[in-house]
Design an enzyme around this catalytic site. Sequence first.
Site, PDB file in Angstrom:
ATOM      1  N   LYS A 122      -7.537   6.551  10.511  1.00 24.79           N
ATOM      2  CA  LYS A 122      -9.019   6.553  10.240  1.00 24.79           C
ATOM      3  C   LYS A 122      -9.270   6.384  12.301  1.00 24.79           C
ATOM      4  CE  LYS A 122      -9.943   3.343   7.228  1.00 24.79           C
ATOM      5  NZ  LYS A 122     -10.977   2.736   6.284  1.00 24.79           N
ATOM      6  N   ARG A 146      -4.772   0.560  -7.036  1.00 31.43           N
ATOM      7  CA  ARG A 146      -3.859   1.219  -6.189  1.00 31.43           C
ATOM      8  C   ARG A 146      -3.106   2.221  -7.456  1.00 31.43           C
ATOM      9  NH1 ARG A 146      -2.278  -2.436  -2.217  1.00 31.43           N
ATOM     10  NH2 ARG A 146      -2.514  -3.960  -2.864  1.00 31.43           N
ATOM     11  N   GLY A 180      -4.939  -0.123  13.561  1.00 32.41           N
ATOM     12  CA  GLY A 180      -3.687   0.272  14.704  1.00 32.41           C
ATOM     13  C   GLY A 180      -3.061  -1.154  14.545  1.00 32.41           C
ATOM     14  N   LEU A 210       0.834  -2.039  12.103  1.00 33.57           N
ATOM     15  CA  LEU A 210       2.400  -0.951  12.306  1.00 33.57           C
ATOM     16  C   LEU A 210       2.668  -1.406  14.064  1.00 33.57           C
ATOM     17  CD1 LEU A 210       3.206   0.742  10.740  1.00 33.57           C
ATOM     18  CD2 LEU A 210       2.034   2.312  11.586  1.00 33.57           C
ATOM     19  N   ASP A 225      -5.728   1.698  10.443  1.00 32.29           N
ATOM     20  CA  ASP A 225      -7.073   1.304  10.587  1.00 32.29           C
ATOM     21  C   ASP A 225      -7.467   0.668  11.559  1.00 32.29           C
ATOM     22  OD1 ASP A 225      -9.281   0.683   9.476  1.00 32.29           O
ATOM     23  OD2 ASP A 225      -9.469  -1.173   9.288  1.00 32.29           O
ATOM     24  N   GLY A 245       0.568  -1.249  -0.228  1.00 33.97           N
ATOM     25  CA  GLY A 245       0.277  -0.035  -0.441  1.00 33.97           C
ATOM     26  C   GLY A 245       0.605   1.582   0.039  1.00 33.97           C
ATOM     27  N   ASP A 266      -5.476  -0.044  -2.602  1.00 32.83           N
ATOM     28  CA  ASP A 266      -6.677  -1.090  -3.065  1.00 32.83           C
ATOM     29  C   ASP A 266      -8.033  -2.127  -2.486  1.00 32.83           C
ATOM     30  OD1 ASP A 266      -5.348  -2.452  -0.893  1.00 32.83           O
ATOM     31  OD2 ASP A 266      -5.973  -5.290  -2.701  1.00 32.83           O
ATOM     32  N   ASP A 302       0.077   3.687   4.705  1.00 29.70           N
ATOM     33  CA  ASP A 302      -0.417   4.530   3.457  1.00 29.70           C
ATOM     34  C   ASP A 302      -1.559   4.781   4.955  1.00 29.70           C
ATOM     35  OD1 ASP A 302      -0.872   1.294   4.632  1.00 29.70           O
ATOM     36  OD2 ASP A 302      -2.387   0.914   2.435  1.00 29.70           O
TER      37      ASP A 302
HETATM   38  P1  IMP Z   1      -4.224  -1.867  10.243  1.00 26.67           P
HETATM   39  O1  IMP Z   1      -6.298  -2.292  10.129  1.00 26.67           O
HETATM   40  O2  IMP Z   1      -4.020  -0.664  11.284  1.00 26.67           O
HETATM   41  O3  IMP Z   1      -3.557  -3.239  10.592  1.00 26.67           O
HETATM   42  O4  IMP Z   1      -4.427  -1.774   9.315  1.00 26.67           O
HETATM   43  C1  IMP Z   1      -3.579  -2.737   7.989  1.00 26.67           C
HETATM   44  C2  IMP Z   1      -3.683  -2.845   6.952  1.00 26.67           C
HETATM   45  O5  IMP Z   1      -5.320  -2.614   5.721  1.00 26.67           O
HETATM   46  C3  IMP Z   1      -3.720  -1.055   5.702  1.00 26.67           C
HETATM   47  O6  IMP Z   1      -1.626  -1.212   5.839  1.00 26.67           O
HETATM   48  C4  IMP Z   1      -4.040  -1.017   4.602  1.00 26.67           C
HETATM   49  O7  IMP Z   1      -3.180  -1.930   3.603  1.00 26.67           O
HETATM   50  C5  IMP Z   1      -5.422  -1.861   4.538  1.00 26.67           C
HETATM   51  N1  IMP Z   1      -6.628  -0.979   4.996  1.00 26.67           N
HETATM   52  C6  IMP Z   1      -6.802  -0.509   6.346  1.00 26.67           C
HETATM   53  N2  IMP Z   1      -7.725   0.808   5.811  1.00 26.67           N
HETATM   54  C7  IMP Z   1      -8.044   0.730   4.562  1.00 26.67           C
HETATM   55  C8  IMP Z   1      -9.078   1.051   3.364  1.00 26.67           C
HETATM   56  O8  IMP Z   1      -9.446   2.191   3.232  1.00 26.67           O
HETATM   57  N3  IMP Z   1      -8.615   1.073   2.374  1.00 26.67           N
HETATM   58  C9  IMP Z   1      -7.556  -0.303   1.681  1.00 26.67           C
HETATM   59  N4  IMP Z   1      -6.958  -0.654   2.368  1.00 26.67           N
HETATM   60  C10 IMP Z   1      -6.999  -0.198   3.998  1.00 26.67           C
HETATM   61 MG    MG Z   2      -0.312  -0.928   4.368  1.00 24.31          MG
END
Ligand code: IMP
Ligand code: MG
Length: 185
Positions: free
Chosen positions: A138, A172, A112, A115, A110, A51, A166, A107
């Site tokens: 977000k 993308r 978290g 990361l 979400d 991403g 994506d 990128d």
């Molecule tokens: P996490 O939920 O913070 O671990 O996010 C994991 C990954 O989910 C991010 O790095 C993105 O690749 C993907 N992701 C989260 N939200 C979105 C979105 O709105 N569009 C596309 N990919 C997303």
């Molecule tokens: Mg990502």
Amino acid sequence: MEIISSDKYEKCIKRVIITENEIKEKIKIAAKKIDTLYDGSPILLVSILKGAFVFMADLCREVSVPCEIGFMAASSYYDGTYSCGNVKITLDLTQDISKYNVVIVEDIIDTGRTLKDIVELLKKRNPLSFHVITLLDKPSRREVDFNADMTLFTIPDKFVIGYGLDCGEYYRNLPYIAEYDESSE
Ligand code: IMP
Ligand code: MG
């Protein structure tokens, strides 16, 4: 992977929420902050694939401090390699980061979870310093306590596509960030 029809492809791009120019302007400001923060010291920009590849390409061309780049890939599904927490590292850095000021380039944050796990893993490798920059955040979706040091845009709880992000591996390459229209699926 589903092959998409061109009709459905277009319909799912609901509306542009961040334009190409808005992204460019914010990246210039972020790059200046990085230059000021590191004040001539070399940095290692680490992009989380896939991403963040577009953000990384634009950000690295705006920073003026000496800079190396590195890539990592993580997946929440088990597909080989090894795990850190709930996230599986599918591609790791080649650099020994104990010699580097590390800047993680992401990128979107979400829940978290991705990361938080990556940062915990990398901090154990004792980098000289550590900083996280994310294009999008977000915060309303957060499930773990994690925040970036620098966020370019805070967005509401909508699924977004473009500029590296994506849906089913498509979109993308859009130069802007758009809201994805699930009702058109
Ligand atoms: P996490 O939920 O913070 O671990 O996010 C994991 C990954 O989910 C991010 O790095 C993105 O690749 C993907 N992701 C989260 N939200 C979105 C979105 O709105 N569009 C596309 N990919 C997303
Ligand atoms: Mg990502």
